[in-house]
Design an enzyme around this catalytic site. Structure first.
Site, PDB file in Angstrom:
ATOM      1  N   ASP A   6       0.823  -1.166   0.035  1.00  0.00           N
ATOM      2  CA  ASP A   6       0.036   0.080   0.001  1.00  0.00           C
ATOM      3  C   ASP A   6       1.016   1.299  -0.052  1.00  0.00           C
ATOM      4  O   ASP A   6       1.397   1.644   0.986  1.00  0.00           O
ATOM      5  CB  ASP A   6      -1.087  -0.246   1.388  1.00  0.00           C
ATOM      6  CG  ASP A   6      -1.725   1.249   1.542  1.00  0.00           C
ATOM      7  OD1 ASP A   6      -1.867   1.797   0.451  1.00  0.00           O
ATOM      8  OD2 ASP A   6      -2.040   1.509   2.533  1.00  0.00           O
ATOM      9  N   ALA A   7       1.082   1.877  -1.080  1.00  0.00           N
ATOM     10  CA  ALA A   7       1.972   2.998  -1.304  1.00  0.00           C
ATOM     11  C   ALA A   7       1.226   4.303  -1.295  1.00  0.00           C
ATOM     12  O   ALA A   7       0.495   4.493  -2.387  1.00  0.00           O
ATOM     13  CB  ALA A   7       2.796   2.948  -2.574  1.00  0.00           C
ATOM     14  N   GLY A   8       1.209   5.005  -0.108  1.00  0.00           N
ATOM     15  CA  GLY A   8       0.840   6.377  -0.051  1.00  0.00           C
ATOM     16  C   GLY A   8       1.603   7.476  -0.411  1.00  0.00           C
ATOM     17  O   GLY A   8       2.593   7.360  -0.536  1.00  0.00           O
ATOM     18  N   ASN A  11       3.679   7.200   3.317  1.00  0.00           N
ATOM     19  CA  ASN A  11       4.487   5.792   3.732  1.00  0.00           C
ATOM     20  C   ASN A  11       3.882   4.866   2.726  1.00  0.00           C
ATOM     21  O   ASN A  11       2.912   4.951   2.056  1.00  0.00           O
ATOM     22  CB  ASN A  11       4.286   5.369   5.131  1.00  0.00           C
ATOM     23  CG  ASN A  11       4.789   6.230   6.303  1.00  0.00           C
ATOM     24  OD1 ASN A  11       5.973   6.673   6.216  1.00  0.00           O
ATOM     25  ND2 ASN A  11       3.884   6.691   7.057  1.00  0.00           N
ATOM     26  N   ASP A 109      -6.700   3.747  -3.039  1.00  0.00           N
ATOM     27  CA  ASP A 109      -6.842   3.529  -1.781  1.00  0.00           C
ATOM     28  C   ASP A 109      -8.457   3.542  -1.338  1.00  0.00           C
ATOM     29  O   ASP A 109      -8.952   2.772  -0.269  1.00  0.00           O
ATOM     30  CB  ASP A 109      -6.035   4.579  -0.816  1.00  0.00           C
ATOM     31  CG  ASP A 109      -6.312   6.072  -1.199  1.00  0.00           C
ATOM     32  OD1 ASP A 109      -6.815   6.104  -2.623  1.00  0.00           O
ATOM     33  OD2 ASP A 109      -5.751   6.970  -0.574  1.00  0.00           O
ATOM     34  N   ASP A 129     -10.653   7.982   5.997  1.00  0.00           N
ATOM     35  CA  ASP A 129      -9.465   7.602   6.173  1.00  0.00           C
ATOM     36  C   ASP A 129      -8.426   8.823   6.094  1.00  0.00           C
ATOM     37  O   ASP A 129      -8.307   9.612   5.417  1.00  0.00           O
ATOM     38  CB  ASP A 129      -8.793   7.030   4.699  1.00  0.00           C
ATOM     39  CG  ASP A 129      -7.603   6.084   4.787  1.00  0.00           C
ATOM     40  OD1 ASP A 129      -6.906   6.355   5.499  1.00  0.00           O
ATOM     41  OD2 ASP A 129      -7.185   5.467   3.656  1.00  0.00           O
ATOM     42  N   THR A 132      -2.620  11.292   4.211  1.00  0.00           N
ATOM     43  CA  THR A 132      -1.958  12.626   3.756  1.00  0.00           C
ATOM     44  C   THR A 132      -3.080  13.647   3.584  1.00  0.00           C
ATOM     45  O   THR A 132      -3.141  14.824   3.936  1.00  0.00           O
ATOM     46  CB  THR A 132      -1.004  12.491   2.567  1.00  0.00           C
ATOM     47  OG1 THR A 132      -0.085  11.523   3.101  1.00  0.00           O
ATOM     48  CG2 THR A 132      -0.474  13.931   2.299  1.00  0.00           C
TER      49      THR A 132
END
Length: 272
Positions: A6-8, A11, A109, A129, A132
């Site tokens: 899970d690439a946000g 992070n 996401d 959620d 960012t």
């Protein structure tokens, strides 16, 4: 086993599921220029520490809102796990309709959160959620994704306040004991925390009124428990919603075919 990524914006979270439970979760700061080899050195050391054999990973799934990070995450899956990753995108089989004007513009996401929250809690519901950006997404009773709201994340708000006002310090996030601050830092902390609680309560009320029926409210993200303490608008927190969405999406879709021609040429660098 399944490797979920899970690439946000802030992070990248890596997690391994063995078919019954999550065996481990690890996070690293998002950097688009981080190479697949850098990811591998870090991740494989954590695998070893957790007693996980990398050879047992037979599937990979990636969800990212950072397109520039996708190339090296794909290379990680191909070069180090001999798998072609499933990448979360709107055209996949989600098991529900995406009822918005531009489905391809919806962040992975948000769709993953919709998938997992409806699977575990049923609809209609709203999932918040805290990332960012803070997103509020609405899921219909049949699981359809109906859209939502994107608001500035709490850390963005703190950083903007610090940078735009010369005499205001950078502060941490916490629940103040009082709303009325009696010095600068407590006043800022109150404004950030209780102001954000007001944003949550206001948007939950307005979204529910527009939907026309009661909605379950599920919150995820690192700050979800902190804000759930300050409001009755949030009914439940679940830290694994996005990872669960990745797992469910991987189970719903065929494993992509891995072609060994996709392996990296040893004489070619990742930057070529």
């Amino acid at each position: 086993m399944l490797l979920a990524v899970d690439a946000g914006n802030t992070n990248v979270v890596f997690a391994v599921h063995d078919g019954k439970e999550w065996r481990g979760r690890w996070r690293i700061a998002t950097r688009a220029d981080r190479t697949s080899d850098e990811y591998a050195v870090w991740l494989l050391a954590l695998f070893q520490h957790s007693g996980i054999n990398a050879n047992d990973v037979t599937r990979c799934v990636i969800g990212t809102v950072v397109p520039a990070a996708l190339y090296n995450l794909r290379r990680l899956c191909r070069d180090w796990f001999d798998t072609e990753p499933l990448v979360a995108r709107a055209p996949l089989n989600w098991g529900f309709q995406i009822r918005v004007d531009q489905p391809n513009e919806v962040g992975a996401d948000r769709l993953l959160n919709a998938l997992a929250s409806h699977h575990h809690y049923g609809g209609p519901l709203m999932v918040i959620d805290f990332g960012t950006a803070t997103t509020f997404d609405v899921v219909d009773s049949d699981g359809a994704y109906l859209g939502g709201v994107i608001a500035p994340g709490i850390n963005l708000s703190i950083e903007a306040l610090h940078k735009a006002a010369a005499r205001l310090p950078r502060i941490g996030i916490g629940r103040p004991q009082a709303v009325i601050g009696r010095s600068t830092v407590p006043a800022m902390q109150s404004g950030i925390y209780w102001g954000y609680v007001g944003l949550i309560e206001g948007l939950v009320a307005r979204i529910t009124a527009e939907y026309g029926k009661p909605l379950k409210v599920i919150a995820t993200g690192g700050l979800a428990p902190l804000f759930a303490e300050g409001t009755l608008a949030i009914e439940r927190t679940d830290p694994d919603i996005t990872l669960e969405g990745l797992r469910l999406l991987a189970d719903r879709n065929p494993v992509p075919v891995f072609h060994h021609s996709a392996l990296r040429d040893p004489l070619r660098s990742d930057s070529d």
